[in-house]
Scaffold this active site. Sequence first.
Site, mmCIF file in Angstrom:
data_model
loop_
_atom_site.group_PDB
_atom_site.id
_atom_site.type_symbol
_atom_site.label_atom_id
_atom_site.label_comp_id
_atom_site.label_asym_id
_atom_site.label_seq_id
_atom_site.Cartn_x
_atom_site.Cartn_y
_atom_site.Cartn_z
ATOM 1 C CD1 TRP A 130 2.808 15.648 17.624
ATOM 2 C CD2 TRP A 130 1.789 15.577 18.949
ATOM 3 N NE1 TRP A 130 3.412 15.730 18.537
ATOM 4 C CE2 TRP A 130 3.123 15.476 19.149
ATOM 5 C CE3 TRP A 130 1.127 15.147 20.725
ATOM 6 C CZ2 TRP A 130 4.289 14.687 20.488
ATOM 7 C CZ3 TRP A 130 1.696 14.326 22.119
ATOM 8 C CH2 TRP A 130 3.154 14.239 21.622
ATOM 9 C CG ASN A 131 1.858 18.831 23.726
ATOM 10 O OD1 ASN A 131 1.766 20.042 22.402
ATOM 11 N ND2 ASN A 131 2.377 18.416 24.656
ATOM 12 C CE LYS A 154 4.851 23.192 8.290
ATOM 13 N NZ LYS A 154 5.324 22.652 9.731
ATOM 14 C CG HIS A 155 -1.948 22.571 14.749
ATOM 15 N ND1 HIS A 155 -0.370 21.881 15.850
ATOM 16 C CD2 HIS A 155 -3.057 23.141 15.215
ATOM 17 C CE1 HIS A 155 -1.994 21.751 16.468
ATOM 18 N NE2 HIS A 155 -2.754 23.096 16.269
ATOM 19 C CB ALA A 156 1.525 18.786 14.778
ATOM 20 N N GLY A 206 6.954 24.025 20.538
ATOM 21 C CA GLY A 206 8.190 22.353 19.988
ATOM 22 C C GLY A 206 9.303 21.799 20.454
ATOM 23 C CD GLU A 228 6.007 25.975 25.845
ATOM 24 O OE1 GLU A 228 7.078 25.320 26.593
ATOM 25 O OE2 GLU A 228 5.235 25.141 25.598
ATOM 26 C CB CYS A 262 6.998 21.041 27.639
ATOM 27 S SG CYS A 262 5.610 22.416 27.765
ATOM 28 C CD GLU A 356 10.557 16.897 26.750
ATOM 29 O OE1 GLU A 356 9.424 18.143 26.808
ATOM 30 O OE2 GLU A 356 11.422 18.060 25.377
#
Length: 452
Positions: A130-131, A154-156, A206, A228, A262, A356
């Site tokens: 989603w970011n 397939k998105h968030a 993700g 990633e 990220c 993180e």
Amino acid sequence: MEFYSTNPYNGEQVGKYTAQTPNETTQVLELSAKAFKDWSKQPLSFRTELLQKAAQVLRDNVEEYAKMITQEMGKPISESRAEVNKCAWVCDYYAENAEEFLASEEIKTDATHSYVRHDPIGGVFAIMPWNFPFWQVFRFAAPTLTAGNTGILKHAPNVFGCALMIEEVFEKAGYPKGVFQNLIVHHDQTEMIIAHDAVQAVTLTGSEAAGSAVSQLSGKYIKKSLLELGGNNSFIVWEDADIDRAVKTAVSARMLNCGQSCIAAKRFILLEGIYDEFVSKFKAAVSDLKAGDVMEDTTQVGTLARKDLADQLQSQVKRSLEHGAELLLGGEQNECFHQPTILGNVKPGMPAFDEETFGPLAAIIKAKSIEEAFEFSEKSKFGLGTTVFTKDIQKAMEMAGSVSDGAYFVNELVKSDPRLPFGGTKRSGYGRELAKEGMMEFVNKKTVYVKA
């Protein structure tokens, strides 16, 4: 099952979406397989022409798409516009370079003629975050579709509105039905999708946990995967650095997208001689950032995308303080909003160093020498990128080999660029996106050997 998209700035519902049934998902996959048969045979010139049209659709609808990004995940509208325009750029880039990247490679052997050709492999299943809800998808889709593959997204769940708009971009650009499709599904259908014969590869951007789960499924069904994942990037400042320039870059490196990246700089490793000056100027610069209504052009700091994300960041701040970190700025949370925060005296063993931190939290670490700074930098399970600020370019270049990350930037924040390969090492994942390498990830490098 129903999915709800909620504006994190004001709590208003943006959209409501009904999950597709397993049968409906299967129909999408079967259509993808059917579309691939024709799409893969289309001339490359046709595919690049459509990609150029997709870039124009993005530019023509910047305001509409940017508004949806901001409403669904909370970034300032100015950053959302920049994201949409970057998607147009990546489309332009592959439209201009695909012919060169996909060209056959002649290899001299004892054959009369031998070469490697680059053929599409089929459907590629993309699980996206989603970011950067538009950019992450186009970073995958532009090279993958242009190589002749089909895409299944397939998105968030909190950015399903963006996902539908992305599907619309390809429809408006004239892509044949089934070449790019969006799924409204829960993760409980992931294994079924990966197992389906229409899917030949999986790409995921993700979390580490999501990457681990998907890579196991990909291995189970012997499908190629690209991951990633997270990062804990270092921003190292040497004593000879231009401090004002370093501070200005550091603010963007940490606070862009409210720190939800990220590749954001998360650990600021400062040599002793410039520690006090950098911290003083950095605090002042972060304090000057304007928080407010994310739909206003002047807003620089928005909310986090969800309250649970802000809660998690607040927990990391509190636990780091309990372990001896010093609160230099901010530290407070209100629902989805988390103040830009700076922690000093951060050391290994603290959450702000080891984990993180996905939000506007900067961890400040003091190093006695350049060697110790790099030792601190390497104390991470992640390996996306490192920044070094110095005037000694030659020495900085010599140090590049001592960094295990996927990227090494001198006097600049770590960022993605369509012209350069992007990806990480260690727990940050594997494979590369963007540049020629990104297009080569999902092609069949087929050896052709001819003997007269």
